[in-house]
Design an enzyme around this catalytic site. Sequence first.
Site, PDB file in Angstrom:
ATOM      1  N   MET A   1     -11.876  -5.736   5.387  1.00  0.00           N
ATOM      2  CA  MET A   1     -10.948  -4.715   6.430  1.00  0.00           C
ATOM      3  C   MET A   1     -10.562  -5.546   7.533  1.00  0.00           C
ATOM      4  O   MET A   1     -11.402  -5.966   8.070  1.00  0.00           O
ATOM      5  CB  MET A   1     -11.724  -3.453   6.372  1.00  0.00           C
TER       6      MET A   1
ATOM      7  N   MET B   1     -12.081   4.654  -0.726  1.00  0.00           N
ATOM      8  CA  MET B   1     -12.728   4.880   0.659  1.00  0.00           C
ATOM      9  C   MET B   1     -13.459   6.304   0.800  1.00  0.00           C
ATOM     10  O   MET B   1     -13.149   7.432   1.255  1.00  0.00           O
ATOM     11  CB  MET B   1     -11.952   4.761   1.841  1.00  0.00           C
TER      12      MET B   1
ATOM     13  N   HIS C   1      -1.337  -1.244  -4.201  1.00  0.00           N
ATOM     14  CA  HIS C   1      -2.700  -0.899  -3.475  1.00  0.00           C
ATOM     15  C   HIS C   1      -2.507   0.561  -3.287  1.00  0.00           C
ATOM     16  O   HIS C   1      -1.647   1.161  -2.620  1.00  0.00           O
ATOM     17  CB  HIS C   1      -2.753  -1.618  -2.258  1.00  0.00           C
TER      18      HIS C   1
ATOM     19  N   SER D   1       0.905  -1.025  -0.142  1.00  0.00           N
ATOM     20  CA  SER D   1      -0.052   0.002  -0.035  1.00  0.00           C
ATOM     21  C   SER D   1       1.043   1.152  -0.023  1.00  0.00           C
ATOM     22  O   SER D   1       1.564   1.494   0.907  1.00  0.00           O
ATOM     23  CB  SER D   1      -0.910  -0.047   1.343  1.00  0.00           C
TER      24      SER D   1
ATOM     25  N   ASP E   1      -5.046   3.830  -1.529  1.00  0.00           N
ATOM     26  CA  ASP E   1      -6.067   3.910  -0.874  1.00  0.00           C
ATOM     27  C   ASP E   1      -6.325   5.532  -1.239  1.00  0.00           C
ATOM     28  O   ASP E   1      -5.672   6.323  -0.658  1.00  0.00           O
ATOM     29  CB  ASP E   1      -5.364   3.849   0.544  1.00  0.00           C
TER      30      ASP E   1
ATOM     31  N   MET F   1      -8.985   8.486   0.038  1.00  0.00           N
ATOM     32  CA  MET F   1      -9.681   8.712   0.973  1.00  0.00           C
ATOM     33  C   MET F   1     -10.180  10.130   1.165  1.00  0.00           C
ATOM     34  O   MET F   1      -9.462  11.073   0.524  1.00  0.00           O
ATOM     35  CB  MET F   1      -8.986   8.668   2.441  1.00  0.00           C
TER      36      MET F   1
ATOM     37  N   ASP G   1      -6.922  -6.210   4.419  1.00  0.00           N
ATOM     38  CA  ASP G   1      -6.400  -4.831   4.458  1.00  0.00           C
ATOM     39  C   ASP G   1      -6.355  -4.422   5.749  1.00  0.00           C
ATOM     40  O   ASP G   1      -7.432  -4.144   6.333  1.00  0.00           O
ATOM     41  CB  ASP G   1      -7.017  -4.103   3.384  1.00  0.00           C
TER      42      ASP G   1
ATOM     43  N   HIS H   1      -8.440   1.229  -4.159  1.00  0.00           N
ATOM     44  CA  HIS H   1      -9.719   1.166  -2.780  1.00  0.00           C
ATOM     45  C   HIS H   1     -10.178   2.473  -2.803  1.00  0.00           C
ATOM     46  O   HIS H   1      -9.400   3.439  -2.130  1.00  0.00           O
ATOM     47  CB  HIS H   1      -8.677   0.477  -1.606  1.00  0.00           C
TER      48      HIS H   1
END
Length: 223
Positions: free
Chosen positions: A143, A74, A34, A11, A36, A38, A181, A72
Amino acid sequence: MLPTAVKFAPSILACDFTRLGTEIEAVSSAEYLHIDVMDGLFVPNISFGLPILEAVRRSRDALGAGQVIDVHLMIERPERYLEAFAAAGADSLSVHVEATPHVHRCVQTIRELGRRAGVVLNPGTALETLRPLLEGVDLVLIMSVNPGFGGQSFLPQTYERVRTVRRWLDDLGSPAELQVDGGVTAAHVRPLTEAGASVLVAGSSVFGSGGAAGLERLRAALR
C-alpha cells in the site's frame, strides 16, 4: 531495468457507478480490474461487497476481456468471506497481514478455492511481517497510502519498500506479482516499475481522467 510486462489494474472505487458497465468497457484493455472491499471496521470507510463484484464479473465476461478480477479485502477476519468472494467472481483475493492472525491459513484457503492468493501490507507495518508468507503467495500488494479512501497522495517511502520486497522475491525465485496501490499517477509509473513493481493499481488517475484516456496516459509514462 523495467519488468518485462508491467500491468495496470484500474480500481473501480473511482468509477461512476451509474455507468458501471460503460466504465469497465472503457478500460477493457487493462490486465486487471481492482475491487476494493471495505467494511468500515478494518478501514474507516464502507465501499461495496458481493453484488458489485458479481456485476463486475458479468460485465467483464460479456466483454470477453479476460482481465483478472483482483479483489482487495480491506476487512476484519477475511477468512469468514473467502469462499463467498471466490464464488461471486474473484480471480484473485488479497488479504491484509494486519486484518487477521490467520494470514497463512487464508492464503492456503484461497489456493484451495482455485484462486490467486495475495497478501497486503499497510505503510506503517514492518516489511519483515511478509517474509514468512512469500513462498506461498501469487501476489504481494504494497500500500502506498493508508487504506480506506480513494484520492490520497502517494507516500514516497513506497519506492524503497518495493525495492526490498522485489529483492526478497527474486532471492526466492518467486513468480509472484508485486503490486502497488494508492495515489499512483503517471509520475510514479516509471520509478515504481524501476523499483520492481509489476502491477500498478490506479483509480482516480484512470477514471478521473476519462477512463481509456487515463489508462493510456499511465502506459505512455513507460515509453
